[in-house]
Motif scaffolding. Structure first.
Motif, short mmCIF file in Angstrom:
data_model
loop_
_atom_site.label_atom_id
_atom_site.label_comp_id
_atom_site.label_asym_id
_atom_site.label_seq_id
_atom_site.Cartn_x
_atom_site.Cartn_y
_atom_site.Cartn_z
N ALA A 173 8.54 -20.93 24.90
CA ALA A 173 7.64 -20.33 23.91
C ALA A 173 7.14 -21.41 22.96
O ALA A 173 5.94 -21.48 22.64
CB ALA A 173 8.35 -19.22 23.14
N VAL A 247 8.97 -14.00 20.40
CA VAL A 247 8.29 -13.64 19.15
C VAL A 247 8.91 -14.36 17.95
O VAL A 247 8.20 -14.84 17.06
CB VAL A 247 8.30 -12.10 18.96
CG1 VAL A 247 7.80 -11.72 17.58
CG2 VAL A 247 7.45 -11.45 20.05
N TYR A 291 0.35 -13.30 23.95
CA TYR A 291 1.52 -12.47 23.69
C TYR A 291 1.30 -11.02 24.12
O TYR A 291 2.26 -10.36 24.52
CB TYR A 291 1.92 -12.54 22.20
CG TYR A 291 2.42 -13.92 21.83
CD1 TYR A 291 1.53 -14.98 21.67
CD2 TYR A 291 3.79 -14.19 21.72
CE1 TYR A 291 1.98 -16.27 21.38
CE2 TYR A 291 4.24 -15.48 21.42
CZ TYR A 291 3.32 -16.50 21.26
OH TYR A 291 3.78 -17.78 20.98
N ASN A 292 0.07 -10.54 24.02
CA ASN A 292 -0.16 -9.14 24.39
C ASN A 292 -0.71 -8.98 25.80
O ASN A 292 -0.10 -8.34 26.64
CB ASN A 292 -1.08 -8.47 23.36
CG ASN A 292 -0.39 -8.39 22.02
OD1 ASN A 292 0.83 -8.25 21.95
ND2 ASN A 292 -1.15 -8.51 20.95
N LEU A 297 3.84 -8.12 25.03
CA LEU A 297 4.92 -8.09 24.04
C LEU A 297 4.61 -7.17 22.85
O LEU A 297 5.43 -7.04 21.95
CB LEU A 297 5.21 -9.51 23.54
CG LEU A 297 6.00 -10.37 24.51
CD1 LEU A 297 5.97 -11.83 24.09
CD2 LEU A 297 7.45 -9.89 24.64
N TYR A 299 2.68 -7.51 20.26
CA TYR A 299 2.77 -8.27 19.01
C TYR A 299 1.50 -8.02 18.20
O TYR A 299 0.40 -8.05 18.74
CB TYR A 299 2.93 -9.76 19.32
CG TYR A 299 3.07 -10.62 18.09
CD1 TYR A 299 4.27 -10.66 17.38
CD2 TYR A 299 2.00 -11.39 17.63
CE1 TYR A 299 4.40 -11.46 16.25
CE2 TYR A 299 2.14 -12.18 16.49
CZ TYR A 299 3.33 -12.21 15.81
OH TYR A 299 3.45 -12.99 14.69
N SER A 301 -1.23 -9.21 16.35
CA SER A 301 -1.82 -10.53 16.10
C SER A 301 -2.46 -10.60 14.71
O SER A 301 -2.64 -11.68 14.17
CB SER A 301 -2.84 -10.90 17.19
OG SER A 301 -3.86 -9.96 17.22
#
Ligand SMILES: [Fe+2]
Ligand SMILES: [Fe+2]
Length: 337
Positions: A173, A247, A291-292, A297, A299, A301
Motif C-alpha cells: 500500500a 486504509v 481504493y474504491n 474498499l 473508502y 475519498s
C-alpha cells in the motif's frame, strides 16, 4: 498476453505478462534518449526561467530523484524477497517480474540524476553523504515527502522479514499506492502542467517513459493487493486485517502528501501554475480509482481530500524554512566530520 507456452514458466500469469512487457516497453535507454534529443534546448529554456520558476522545477525533480533512488533500493532489498512469501501465489513469475521492475527504477534514477546534473545549475547536493535517509535533499526531508519514503523503507523491510500477508499489504500500500500511485501520479500531473510554461523537451520525453513504466508497477501493486484482499474476503484467517491495513497506511501517509503538494506549489508561489487545488482534486480522483474502483474498499475519498486540506491549512512555512536551515547545518557538520 503471450503467444507461447513454457514448461517451468507460467506464461499465462499476469506477472509473466508484466515481465514480458517490460522487456519490450521498459527497455528505453536513458543515455540513448539523451543522445537523440541532447541537453541544449532544455538548458536554454532552463536558463531563461526566473529564479522562482527554476526552484519550482527543481523541487519536483529532486522529490522524484530521492523517491526513485529509494524505491530502487527497496525493490532490490525487500520487494524481491517479499515475492517469495508462501502466502502469495505465482511466486516465481512475481520474482521474475521484480527483476525488471528494479531495473526500471534504477533507470529512472539514472535519467533524473544525469538530467539534473547536465541541465540545471545543481541543487542542494549532499550525495557525498549517504542519500538514503541520512542525507536526502534538504527540501525533500524538510517537508513530509522524506517521511513517506522512510515509511516505505520500514514497511517493506518488515514484510520481507515476516512474509506475513498483512505486513505485505502495508508495504505494498505504501510503496505502490501511496508513492508510485498518489505521489508519482500527482507529480506527473504537475510536470505536465509546468511544461505549458517550461516546455523542456528532454525532460518531458523522459517523463513519458517513466510514467509508462510506473503504470506497470501500479498494475502489479493493485493486483497483488487484490490477491490478498480476495483471500481475506474468502475468510482465510491468516489474511484478516488486509483491507484495514491498506486504509491505515493511506491515512498515515496523507499529511505528508499535503506537504509534498504544498512544497511544489504555494511554497514557491507556484509561478508555473500547477495549482494546489488541482493536485488535491487529482489526488482525490486517484484515491477513488484505486481504493474504491480497483480494490473495492469503500473508502471515502472526500475524507482524504479534507484531510489534505486541513494539513495544508496548518502548514507553517517558517517551520519548513527553519527545518531546512537545521538540516543544512547538520549536513555540513557531517561532511566536516
Ligand atoms: Fe520509478
Ligand atoms: Fe515504480
Amino acid at each position: 498476453m503471450t503467444r507461447y507456452r513454457g514448461n517451468r514458466l507460467n506464461t499465462e500469469s499476469l506477472w509473466y505478462g508484466l515481465y514480458n512487457k517490460s522487456i519490450e516497453l521498459g527497455m528505453w535507454n536513458p543515455e540513448a534518449l539523451m543522445d537523440e534529443i541532447g541537453f541544449e534546448e532544455d538548458k536554454e529554456i532552463w536558463q531563461n526561467l526566473d529564479d522562482k520558476e527554476k526552484e519550482q522545477v527543481r523541487r519536483i525533480l529532486v522529490a522524484f530523484l530521492d523517491g526513485e533512488f529509494e524505491v530502487g533500493d527497496d525493490a532490490v532489498h525487500h520487494l524481491q524477497t517479499i515475492m517469495d512469501a508462501p502466502c502469495l501465489e505465482d511466486n516465481e513469475m512475481k520474482q521474475m517480474y521484480m527483476t525488471s521492475f528494479a531495473l526500471t527504477e534504477h533507470k529512472h534514477t539514472q535519467f533524473l540524476d544525469i538530467y539534473i546534473e547536465n541541465v540545471m545549475d545543481g541543487f542542494d547536493d549532499y550525495t557525498d553523504l549517504n542519500p538514503r535517509g541520512e542525507a536526502r535533499v534538504p527540501i525533500v526531508e524538510a517537508t513530509g515527502v522524506g517521511e513517506v519514503y522512510e515509511h516505505q523503507g520500514r514497511l517493506t523491510a518488515k514484510a520481507s522479514e515476516t512474509h506475513d500477508p498483512v505486513d505485505i499489504a502495508r508495504a505494498a500500500a505504501c510503496y505502490h499506492l501511496d508513492v508510485e500511485g498518489i505521489l508519482a501520479r500527482t507529480g506527473f500531473f504537475a510536470i505536465n502542467k509546468m511544461s505549458a510554461n517550461a516546455p523542456l523537451p528532454l525532460l518531458n520525453r523522459g517523463f513519458k517513459f517513466i510514467s509508462t513504466d510506473e503504470g506497470r508497477h501500479l498494475t502489479h501493486g493493485v493486483r497483488l493487493l487484490q490477491e490478498l484482499l480476495e483471500k481475506e474476503r474468502n475468510g482465510e484467517p491468516e489474511y484478516q486485517g488486509v483491507g484495514d491495513a491498506i486504509v491505515e497506511v493511506l491515512n498515515e501517509d496523507t499529511p505528508p502528501m499535503a506537504e509534498f503538494a504544498y512544497m511544489i506549489t504555494d511554497s514557491v508561489d507556484d509561478p508555473l501554475d500547477v495549482g494546489f487545488s488541482n493536485l488535491l482534486m487529482r489526488g482525490g480522483e486517484f484515491v477513488d480509482g484505486m481504493y474504491n474502483e480497483s480494490l473495492d474498499l469503500d473508502y471515502d475519498s472526500m475524507e482524504y481530500v479534507e484531510r489534505i486540506r486541513h494539513r495544508y491549512q496548518d502548514i507553517d512555512d517558517s517551520e519548513i524554512q527553519a527545518d531546512l536551515e537545521k538540516l543544512r547545518e547538520e549536513y555540513q557538520v557531517k561532511r566536516g566530520a
